[in-house]
Design a protein around this motif. Structure first.
Motif, PDB file in Angstrom:
ATOM      1  N   LEU A  95     -33.104   3.662  -5.854  1.00 37.72           N
ATOM      2  CA  LEU A  95     -32.168   4.463  -5.738  1.00 37.72           C
ATOM      3  C   LEU A  95     -30.624   4.566  -5.046  1.00 37.72           C
ATOM      4  N   VAL A  96     -30.911   5.009  -3.736  1.00 38.99           N
ATOM      5  CA  VAL A  96     -29.569   5.164  -2.996  1.00 38.99           C
ATOM      6  C   VAL A  96     -29.240   4.106  -2.553  1.00 38.99           C
ATOM      7  N   GLU A  97     -29.959   2.685  -2.453  1.00 39.10           N
ATOM      8  CA  GLU A  97     -29.454   1.671  -2.443  1.00 39.10           C
ATOM      9  C   GLU A  97     -28.186   1.058  -3.805  1.00 39.10           C
ATOM     10  N   LYS A  98     -28.717   1.511  -5.397  1.00 37.87           N
ATOM     11  CA  LYS A  98     -28.362   1.556  -6.167  1.00 37.87           C
ATOM     12  C   LYS A  98     -26.660   2.676  -6.038  1.00 37.87           C
ATOM     13  N   LEU A  99     -26.950   3.697  -5.758  1.00 32.22           N
ATOM     14  CA  LEU A  99     -25.669   4.251  -5.537  1.00 32.22           C
ATOM     15  C   LEU A  99     -24.778   4.099  -4.312  1.00 32.22           C
ATOM     16  N   LYS A 100     -25.290   2.914  -3.142  1.00 33.71           N
ATOM     17  CA  LYS A 100     -24.125   2.651  -2.383  1.00 33.71           C
ATOM     18  C   LYS A 100     -23.281   1.674  -2.845  1.00 33.71           C
ATOM     19  N   GLU A 101     -23.679   0.840  -4.213  1.00 37.48           N
ATOM     20  CA  GLU A 101     -23.106  -0.528  -4.852  1.00 37.48           C
ATOM     21  C   GLU A 101     -22.223  -0.255  -5.568  1.00 37.48           C
ATOM     22  N   ARG A 102     -21.927   1.353  -5.646  1.00 37.59           N
ATOM     23  CA  ARG A 102     -21.245   2.190  -6.638  1.00 37.59           C
ATOM     24  C   ARG A 102     -19.536   1.563  -6.067  1.00 37.59           C
ATOM     25  N   GLU A 103     -19.442   1.678  -4.547  1.00 40.53           N
ATOM     26  CA  GLU A 103     -18.364   1.736  -3.316  1.00 40.53           C
ATOM     27  C   GLU A 103     -17.445   0.075  -4.139  1.00 40.53           C
ATOM     28  N   LYS A 162     -24.050  14.128   2.255  1.00 40.34           N
ATOM     29  CA  LYS A 162     -23.085  14.019   1.456  1.00 40.34           C
ATOM     30  C   LYS A 162     -22.325  13.072   0.016  1.00 40.34           C
ATOM     31  N   ASN A 163     -22.352  11.987   0.629  1.00 41.26           N
ATOM     32  CA  ASN A 163     -23.079  10.423   0.082  1.00 41.26           C
ATOM     33  C   ASN A 163     -23.276  10.788  -1.938  1.00 41.26           C
ATOM     34  N   LEU A 164     -24.572  11.561  -1.442  1.00 40.27           N
ATOM     35  CA  LEU A 164     -25.742  11.274  -1.997  1.00 40.27           C
ATOM     36  C   LEU A 164     -26.339  12.686  -3.182  1.00 40.27           C
ATOM     37  N   VAL A 165     -26.104  13.669  -2.340  1.00 41.02           N
ATOM     38  CA  VAL A 165     -26.517  15.425  -2.813  1.00 41.02           C
ATOM     39  C   VAL A 165     -25.220  16.165  -2.570  1.00 41.02           C
TER      40      VAL A 165
END
Length: 146
Positions: free
Chosen positions: A14-22, A132-135
């Motif tokens: 999920l962290v990797e997918k959240l980074k894709e939002r950039e 702070k980019n995740l939680v």
């Protein structure tokens, strides 16, 4: 036996997918179905749709999220509320696609992957609370982690 309409995703994935939002704002959407236990922190950008009202709002949620590549559901532990919401969402989404609810406007509704965060926020929050980019909104004294 029918399949549930979703798969599980690990926290690190999920962290990797959240980074894709950039670079792709529609890479992943997070739906947090915790109720009162939402207090104490959440994944950045998560939509809180409490399980107590989810069934009444699921079609609106499907409409709002139809352009996302991945939709990830979770609750505290993702053992009951998160998987149930993902199943309901998947069924409603499939019905909307079948019935032509959404126009053919280039949205990716048909290609969307529905996921459930394994171990829920209890597994994700404490692990990534300092990023702070995740939680966000982390409260260590909320008392829901133990």
């Amino acid at each position: 036996m029918t399949t549930p309409g979703y798969k599980y995703i690990e926290a690190a994935e999920l962290v990797e997918k959240l980074k894709e939002r950039e670079t792709n704002p529609h890479a992943v959407a997070i739906v947090d179905v915790r109720d009162d236990d939402f207090d104490g922190g959440n994944i950045v950008g998560a939509r809180n749709v409490p399980s107590s009202v989810f069934s009444n709002r699921v079609l609106d949620v499907a409409d709002e999220l139809r352009s996302y590549e991945h939709v990830v559901f979770h609750c505290a532990l993702s053992q009951q509320r998160g998987p149930k919401a993902a199943r309901i969402y998947s069924e409603i989404r499939e019905a909307a696609l079948t019935n032509g609810r959404w126009p053919d406007d280039g949205m990716t509704a048909g290609d969307q992957e529905v996921l459930v965060l394994r171990d829920g926020f209890v597994g994700f929050g404490p692990r990534y609370k300092d990023d702070k980019n995740l939680v966000e909104n982390w409260k260590s004294d909320a008392g829901i982690w133990f």
